[in-house]
Design a protein around this motif. Structure first.
Motif, PDB file in Angstrom:
ATOM      1  N   GLY A 175       5.549 -21.077  40.048  1.00 46.27           N
ATOM      2  CA  GLY A 175       5.871 -20.216  41.177  1.00 46.27           C
ATOM      3  C   GLY A 175       7.263 -19.656  41.009  1.00 46.27           C
ATOM      4  N   LEU A 176       7.721 -18.901  41.997  1.00 46.28           N
ATOM      5  CA  LEU A 176       9.090 -18.392  42.003  1.00 46.28           C
ATOM      6  C   LEU A 176       9.853 -19.016  43.156  1.00 46.28           C
ATOM      7  CD1 LEU A 176       8.583 -14.594  41.208  1.00 46.28           C
ATOM      8  CD2 LEU A 176       9.705 -16.294  39.753  1.00 46.28           C
ATOM      9  N   GLU A 177      11.069 -19.421  42.890  1.00 44.83           N
ATOM     10  CA  GLU A 177      11.888 -20.061  43.909  1.00 44.83           C
ATOM     11  C   GLU A 177      12.678 -19.013  44.682  1.00 44.83           C
ATOM     12  OE1 GLU A 177      14.344 -22.898  41.962  1.00 44.83           O
ATOM     13  OE2 GLU A 177      12.689 -24.286  41.522  1.00 44.83           O
ATOM     14  N   GLY A 178      12.735 -19.184  45.988  1.00 49.85           N
ATOM     15  CA  GLY A 178      13.502 -18.269  46.820  1.00 49.85           C
ATOM     16  C   GLY A 178      13.373 -18.663  48.277  1.00 49.85           C
ATOM     17  N   HIS A 179      14.271 -18.127  49.106  1.00 48.84           N
ATOM     18  CA  HIS A 179      14.234 -18.475  50.524  1.00 48.84           C
ATOM     19  C   HIS A 179      12.990 -17.893  51.184  1.00 48.84           C
ATOM     20  CE1 HIS A 179      15.880 -19.949  54.234  1.00 48.84           C
ATOM     21  NE2 HIS A 179      15.770 -18.761  54.796  1.00 48.84           N
ATOM     22  N   SER A 180      12.591 -16.685  50.777  1.00 49.26           N
ATOM     23  CA  SER A 180      11.364 -16.078  51.283  1.00 49.26           C
ATOM     24  C   SER A 180      10.241 -16.384  50.297  1.00 49.26           C
ATOM     25  CB  SER A 180      11.561 -14.573  51.455  1.00 49.26           C
ATOM     26  OG  SER A 180      11.821 -13.956  50.202  1.00 49.26           O
ATOM     27  N   ASP A 181       9.308 -15.430  50.115  1.00 51.51           N
ATOM     28  CA  ASP A 181       8.254 -15.652  49.124  1.00 51.51           C
ATOM     29  C   ASP A 181       8.689 -15.276  47.710  1.00 51.51           C
ATOM     30  OD1 ASP A 181       8.275 -12.903  49.167  1.00 51.51           O
ATOM     31  OD2 ASP A 181       6.255 -12.663  49.957  1.00 51.51           O
ATOM     32  N   ALA A 182       9.964 -14.879  47.552  1.00 51.13           N
ATOM     33  CA  ALA A 182      10.567 -14.618  46.232  1.00 51.13           C
ATOM     34  C   ALA A 182       9.903 -13.469  45.478  1.00 51.13           C
ATOM     35  CB  ALA A 182      10.571 -15.882  45.378  1.00 51.13           C
ATOM     36  N   ASP A 183       9.420 -12.470  46.205  1.00 50.81           N
ATOM     37  CA  ASP A 183       8.780 -11.309  45.573  1.00 50.81           C
ATOM     38  C   ASP A 183       9.868 -10.382  45.025  1.00 50.81           C
ATOM     39  OD1 ASP A 183       7.468  -8.869  44.988  1.00 50.81           O
ATOM     40  OD2 ASP A 183       5.924  -9.276  46.478  1.00 50.81           O
ATOM     41  N   VAL A 184      10.169 -10.525  43.735  1.00 53.11           N
ATOM     42  CA  VAL A 184      11.282  -9.765  43.155  1.00 53.11           C
ATOM     43  C   VAL A 184      11.032  -8.257  43.214  1.00 53.11           C
ATOM     44  CG1 VAL A 184      12.159 -11.552  41.620  1.00 53.11           C
ATOM     45  CG2 VAL A 184      10.297 -10.106  40.854  1.00 53.11           C
ATOM     46  N   GLY A 185       9.780  -7.842  43.068  1.00 56.14           N
ATOM     47  CA  GLY A 185       9.476  -6.410  43.088  1.00 56.14           C
ATOM     48  C   GLY A 185       9.776  -5.783  44.430  1.00 56.14           C
ATOM     49  N   LEU A 186       9.285  -6.423  45.510  1.00 59.60           N
ATOM     50  CA  LEU A 186       9.538  -5.874  46.843  1.00 59.60           C
ATOM     51  C   LEU A 186      11.010  -6.000  47.226  1.00 59.60           C
ATOM     52  CD1 LEU A 186       6.437  -6.840  49.026  1.00 59.60           C
ATOM     53  CD2 LEU A 186       6.808  -4.863  47.523  1.00 59.60           C
ATOM     54  N   HIS A 187      11.671  -7.074  46.782  1.00 62.73           N
ATOM     55  CA  HIS A 187      13.106  -7.223  47.081  1.00 62.73           C
ATOM     56  C   HIS A 187      13.917  -6.100  46.423  1.00 62.73           C
ATOM     57  CE1 HIS A 187      12.780 -11.828  47.974  1.00 62.73           C
ATOM     58  NE2 HIS A 187      12.009 -11.082  48.742  1.00 62.73           N
ATOM     59  N   ALA A 188      13.619  -5.806  45.169  1.00 66.41           N
ATOM     60  CA  ALA A 188      14.351  -4.749  44.476  1.00 66.41           C
ATOM     61  C   ALA A 188      14.107  -3.393  45.133  1.00 66.41           C
ATOM     62  CB  ALA A 188      13.939  -4.707  43.005  1.00 66.41           C
TER      63      ALA A 188
END
Length: 385
Positions: A256-269
């Motif tokens: 998985g990906l670690e992050g405070h939210s769901d860690a969706d790097v694509g949507l975050h960027a």
């Protein structure tokens, strides 16, 4: 509150000259109707869109509507506009009945986010709402080709669409008016005793009727307006799990990906790219990782928030381009789903969204499969919403 949009597009448009019906004519490379549908699909309050079309236009409609979110299967219209609206209302009266319906001409592609919102808001105190503009020019009655008497313009308004109503009220009004020939739904409502509030319309929200209107629409779209570009970049490391969220799509993976939210790097960027284009800071400013309410949150909420801020700033997303950087998982089987999900969240046609992937040829933290990175660019047009 369930809000539906009923788009009336069953006319033949003979006054537009030879060629396809006006709602399927290309304006700046896209069918008029596609632009109309996209305007409603991009409004967060609209839950579904039903289009009434001419039975002969099924193929043209499918091509024009491809990829637009929130659409329900189109229904055939009648011989008059009133009959077509009635067909649409009856179709909406089936399962999942809306509380509010906005009835709009398919050939008015420049309806704004503000006008849709104002028509919905007017129903807080009325059962109907009519987008309209007050007459400002001197009005004269013609007589034998000569200028006749001046007609007082006080209290006179030019009706537009959308026209918004409590669904049950306008459905019953149309049923009672069956067989008559009213020119718009506000007239049907008035006959039934429904109070219809006037909502200030928009000069750009004109109905394409003639060949000259098509040329006017082309000029509006080509006149530009200010364009701004924003960039975004995000990284998340791998951790325990059996899937990752990328661009709003759940992708199976060995980690998985670690992050405070769901860690969706694509949507975050992409969220940061849109925020950057409107000078609104970054995702951390709006959704601080120190705030526990965002723990595990779905990142579509962040992107939808950025898109809403852009619309409020008078901007429309012209293009969104996301590049995912990783050795694994394999991205290509999911790119079309990712494009569609992003388009739905930000309310644009899927043709305006690009998702692609690359590796770093084994170099760096992504090459060592320690995490995933994403870059995004968003181009926004101002003054065209």
């Amino acid at each position: 509150m369930k809000v539906a949009a009923l788009i009336v597009a069953a006319g033949r448009g003979s006054r537009a000259g030879p060629g396809a019906p006006k709602q399927y004519r290309l304006v700046a490379g896209e069918p008029v109707l596609r632009r109309t549908l996209a305007a409603f699909a991009g409004h967060s309050a609209i839950s579904k869109i039903l289009t009434v079309i001419h039975p002969e236009d099924a193929a043209a409609y499918e091509a024009a509507a491809q990829g637009i979110a929130k659409l329900r299967p189109a229904v055939p219209g009648g011989q008059t506009r009133q009959a077509s609206v009635m067909a649409g209302l009856e179709a909406l009266a089936g399962a999942d009945v809306p509380e509010i319906v906005l009835i709009h001409d398919g050939a008015r592609p420049f309806v704004s986010h503000r006008l849709i919102s104002d028509c919905i808001s007017a129903l807080a105190s009325h059962d109907g709402a009519l987008a309209a503009l007050p007459l400002t020019d001197t009005i004269r009655r013609g007589a034998g080709g000569l200028a006749g008497e001046t007609v007082p313009r006080d209290g006179l308004w030019r009706a537009q669409t959308p026209q918004a109503f409590r669904f049950r009220s306008i459905l019953e009004a149309h049923r009672a008016a069956a067989g008559q020939d009213f020119t718009d739904d506000a007239a049907v409502a008035a006959m039934a005793g429904i109070d219809v509030a006037l909502v200030t319309g928009d000069e750009d929200n004109f109905k394409i009727t003639s060949a000259a209107d098509i040329e006017r629409a082309e000029r509006m779209l080509m006149r530009g307006g200010e364009t701004r570009t924003g960039m975004g970049y995000d990284v998340h490391r791998f951790g325990p799990g059996d899937h990752v969220w990328l661009c709003g799509v759940k992708v199976p993976h060995t980690a998985g990906l670690e992050g405070h939210s769901d860690a969706d790097v694509g949507l975050h960027a992409l969220t940061d790219a849109i925020l950057g284009a409107i000078g609104a800071g970054d995702i951390g400013k709006h959704f601080p990782p120190s705030d526990p309410q965002w723990k595990g949150a779905s990142s579509d909420r962040f992107l939808a928030h950025a898109a809403r801020l852009a619309r409020d700033a008078g901007a429309a997303v012209s293009n969104a381009d996301v590049t995912l950087i990783c050795e694994a998982p394999k991205i290509s089987p999911h790119t079309e789903a990712m494009r569609a999900r992003i388009a739905d969240i930000i309310g644009v046609d899927v043709s305006r969204v690009s998702v692609k992937a690359t590796t770093t040829e084994g170099l760096g933290f992504t090459g060592r499969r320690e995490g995933i990175a994403a870059q995004a660019i968003a181009t926004l047009r101002f003054g065209q919403t």
